[in-house]
Enzyme design. Structure first.
Site, short mmCIF file in Angstrom:
data_model
loop_
_atom_site.label_atom_id
_atom_site.label_comp_id
_atom_site.label_asym_id
_atom_site.label_seq_id
_atom_site.Cartn_x
_atom_site.Cartn_y
_atom_site.Cartn_z
N VAL A 11 11.54 -4.92 -5.59
CA VAL A 11 11.04 -3.58 -5.90
C VAL A 11 9.73 -3.68 -6.67
CG1 VAL A 11 11.56 -1.39 -7.00
CG2 VAL A 11 13.41 -2.75 -6.00
N LYS A 12 8.72 -3.02 -6.11
CA LYS A 12 7.40 -3.03 -6.75
C LYS A 12 7.32 -1.91 -7.76
CE LYS A 12 3.23 -4.21 -4.57
NZ LYS A 12 2.35 -4.02 -3.41
#
Ligand code: E4P
Length: 216
Positions: free
Chosen positions: A83-84
């Site tokens: 997850v960015k």
């Protein structure tokens, strides 16, 4: 050094995977919009089918609770989803929670060594310094990579340095010389990495000589 492709274009991802060089994929909201994907989840599922490696999917929330909520949904899509999270205060708070729950994060939009230290302290799996955007403002993107790699090694931080916003083959080679962990590269630059004029000239000559001798 792991090689990721920086795109949301499925054909580009397939071709790079077929070349046998691909360890993962990074996307961001701009790249997803550029390809016109309307179903983000379906897009990520397809990417995860093509590539058996880290696939970065960016949240579009900016508060800790919302980032955590969105991150948990994204991470359910596939085990390879990373997850960015943006490098802001709320993002760091979210990274701390997510890392304690075993959810991998890629802390993005990093432009300084101090930001990179904080990302590592918060428990980021990856940090993404943007070299091209720094070069664009004459700030020396690769110097930042060297600083971060050095600082992380001083303290044995486990966060991996992912060189992002790559614009040309020199960025790629410099990143490897510095010892960055990962490079994420646009498809156009991957094509540039393969090419050398002497390879093309040499191949043409081999083909020509073979035809002269054997015909066809
Ligand atoms: C990838 O993780 C980054 O979002 C991307 O490399 C940014 O690249 P750009 O500066 O060319 O938009």
């Amino acid at each position: 050094m792991r090689i990721f492709i920086d795109t949301a274009n499925l054909d580009e991802i397939r071709e790079a995977a077929d070349m046998g060089i691909l360890d993962g994929v990074t996307t961001n909201p701009s790249l997803v919009a550029k390809e016109g994907h309307k179903d983000f989840r379906a897009m990520l599922e397809k990417i995860c089918e093509i590539v058996d490696g880290d696939v970065s999917a960016e949240v579009i929330s900016v508060t800790c609770n919302e980032i955590v909520k969105e991150a948990k949904e994204l991470s359910k899509i596939h085990d390879n989803i990373v997850v960015k999270v943006p490098l802001i205060k709320e993002g760091l708070k979210a990274v701390k929670i997510l890392s304690s729950e075993g959810i991998k994060t890629n802390v993005t939009l990093c432009f300084s060594p101090s930001q990179a230290i904080l990302a590592a302290k918060a428990g980021a799996y990856l940090v993404s310094p943007f070299v091209g955007r720094l070069d664009d403002i004459s700030a020396g993107g690769m110097e930042l990579i060297a600083q971060i790699v050095n600082i992380y090694s001083n303290y044995d931080f486990q966060t991996q340095v992912l060189v992002a916003s790559i614009r040309n083959p020199l960025h790629f080679v410099d990143a490897a010389q510095i010892g960055a962990d990962v490079c994420t590269i646009p498809f156009s630059v991957i094509n540039q990495l393969v090419k050398h004029p002497l390879t093309d000239i040499g191949l043409d000559k081999f083909m020509e000589d073979w035809k002269k001798n054997f015909g066809g």
